[in-house]
Scaffold this motif. Structure first.
Motif, mmCIF file in Angstrom:
data_model
loop_
_atom_site.group_PDB
_atom_site.id
_atom_site.type_symbol
_atom_site.label_atom_id
_atom_site.label_comp_id
_atom_site.label_asym_id
_atom_site.label_seq_id
_atom_site.Cartn_x
_atom_site.Cartn_y
_atom_site.Cartn_z
ATOM 1 N N THR A 64 1.158 4.077 -3.047
ATOM 2 C CA THR A 64 0.943 5.503 -2.804
ATOM 3 C C THR A 64 2.141 6.314 -3.271
ATOM 4 O O THR A 64 1.999 7.354 -3.916
ATOM 5 C CB THR A 64 0.692 5.757 -1.306
ATOM 6 O OG1 THR A 64 -0.467 5.013 -0.889
ATOM 7 C CG2 THR A 64 0.472 7.226 -1.033
ATOM 8 N N ARG A 72 0.835 -1.204 0.000
ATOM 9 C CA ARG A 72 0.000 0.000 0.000
ATOM 10 C C ARG A 72 0.868 1.251 0.000
ATOM 11 O O ARG A 72 0.578 2.223 -0.698
ATOM 12 C CB ARG A 72 -0.925 -0.016 1.210
ATOM 13 C CG ARG A 72 -2.088 -1.005 1.080
ATOM 14 C CD ARG A 72 -2.887 -1.122 2.362
ATOM 15 N NE ARG A 72 -4.104 -1.911 2.165
ATOM 16 C CZ ARG A 72 -4.907 -2.285 3.144
ATOM 17 N NH1 ARG A 72 -4.630 -1.952 4.406
ATOM 18 N NH2 ARG A 72 -5.993 -2.998 2.895
ATOM 19 N N THR A 100 -2.582 3.202 -9.438
ATOM 20 C CA THR A 100 -4.000 2.955 -9.216
ATOM 21 C C THR A 100 -4.352 1.580 -9.764
ATOM 22 O O THR A 100 -3.718 1.094 -10.704
ATOM 23 C CB THR A 100 -4.874 4.018 -9.907
ATOM 24 O OG1 THR A 100 -4.580 4.028 -11.324
ATOM 25 C CG2 THR A 100 -4.599 5.401 -9.331
ATOM 26 N N SER A 111 2.223 6.432 -6.973
ATOM 27 C CA SER A 111 0.955 6.935 -7.545
ATOM 28 C C SER A 111 0.306 5.899 -8.448
ATOM 29 O O SER A 111 -0.205 6.221 -9.531
ATOM 30 C CB SER A 111 1.185 8.252 -8.315
ATOM 31 O OG SER A 111 1.698 9.245 -7.457
#
Length: 390
Positions: free
Chosen positions: A252, A248, A257, A255
């Motif tokens: 982040t 996770r 998705t 970046s």
């Protein structure tokens, strides 16, 4: 703190390591970012130092070069605050430029208007070439708009089907052949569903980046892209990922998705349970003013309802034999008149022969998905407002 960097091609990464008494401290990421920090405790300072030396050798073999001199860590320690919050220059924000709308790809809608389909949305341009914020009502009634809207609906359906299929792989815990991935990768719907999914290929866990001939591209936990000649890969349920917090954090930082509900999916670890118990009572007595309300919530959340129960079906691998078996969570919401009030009952599980499973035999995926389902439905129950005094 010893610092190593790798700058070649598209790679621009750093890796830092130090020993703080019995703890090994590692920080890594892209140059110009703070990266992420990992701590690992050892029985002795000597063992921590040995692990540091081993990792340094591995990094240098991969092409990393040391950019700071080794520190005399024995007797002197790098403050943990400096490791967790290093002083690095903030990356310069890139100026975002909004390109002018393309004149290509628009179809004539009459009266000077033109339409185009972009990223799932229908855009409208007037006779002067200006892009409008919305499609005028009279333009929506044209044949051109209806045709584009049909195409948009078809593409949305394809996107949903691809996502549902990949999530099914996640819930089935079955290996996916490389040839299957290669066959669907060029399709935009499949690419959106698969790209950045966390996968396991051989001994490597990371984010899926694509298929190149007989190789599978994966970004590993160190942020490195690796091309693996693996025959299959699996899309693990997040409850099975021991490195979930690291993944996770890396997603982040980079970046990334995901097209599927995996990495940030709500998970519920199975607690110690009574070996003789057959149901979870935490979500019992959830009141709905109408059964219709409960059914509507199930549809909204994507859960099927059969025989009065919401259903979440998964395939669990037996930890001893590796055999795959069905485990189905069932959460009772009612089966009477849809307009009558209803009350939820226990969350239970059954096997592939619909025999009730004791909680002790419920697998981690079936447990997590069952509790996730029951909690989400229960949250929509009717709650009486407390009477206001005065």
């Amino acid at each position: 703190m010893r610092r190593f960097e790798l700058v070649e091609g598209t790679s621009s990464k750093f890796w830092e390591v130090s020993v703080d008494e019995k703890e090994l401290v590692v920080r890594f990421g892209r140059i110009g970012t703070q990266g992420q920090t990992q701590l690992k405790a050892f029985p002795t300072a000597e063992k921590a130092a040995a692990e540091r030396d081993k990792l340094v050798k591995e990094k240098t073999k991969k092409g990393y070069s040391e950019v700071t001199a080794p520190e005399a860590e024995a007797g002197g320690k790098t403050p943990l605050a400096e490791v967790a919050s290093p002083k690095v220059a903030a990356p310069r924000a890139e100026k975002k430029v909004t390109p002018a709308p393309s004149v290509e790809g628009f179809v004539d809608a009459g009266n000077g208007y033109a339409l185009a389909l972009r990223d799932g949305k229908i855009l409208c341009r007037n006779g002067k070439g200006a892009l409008l914020s919305s499609v005028p009502k009279d333009v929506k009634e044209t044949e051109a708009f209806q045709q584009l809207d049909d195409v948009r609906a078809l593409l949305e359906q394809q996107d949903r089907q691809a996502v549902e299929t990949v999530e099914t792989w996640m819930l089935r815990t079955l290996p996916v052949p490389r040839d299957v991935l290669a066959a669907v990768w060029e399709d935009p719907s499949w690419r959106k569903a698969l790209e950045n999914a966390v996968v396991v290929a051989g001994e490597v866990t990371g984010f899926f980046r694509g298929v190149d001939g007989k190789r599978l591209g994966v970004v590993d936990l160190e942020g490195e892209t690796r091309w693996l000649e693996a025959e299959t890969l699996s899309v693990p349920h997040p409850i099975l990922l021991g490195e979930l917090d690291e993944l996770r954090g890396l997603a982040t930082e980079l970046s990334l998705t995901q097209g599927i509900g995996q990495l940030f999916r709500e998970v519920h670890a199975k607690p110690l349970v009574d070996a003789t118990a057959h149901g979870v009572t935490d979500y019992r007595d959830g009141q709905f003013q109408q059964l219709n309300h409960a059914l509507s919530r199930c549809r909204k959340l994507g859960y099927r309802v059969r025989g009065g129960s919401a259903i979440a079906r998964v395939f669990e691998a037996d930890p001893a034999s590796g055999a795959i078996s069905v485990q189905e969570a069932r959460f009772w919401i009612g089966s009477d008149d849809p307009t009558s009030p209803t009350v939820t009952e226990d969350l239970t599980w059954v096997d592939e022969r619909e025999r009730a499973l004791p909680l002790a035999r419920v697998g981690p995926i079936a447990w997590s998905e069952g509790v996730r389902m029951a909690a989400a439905i229960f949250a929509g129950r009717h709650v009486e407002k407390e009477a206001q005094n005065g």
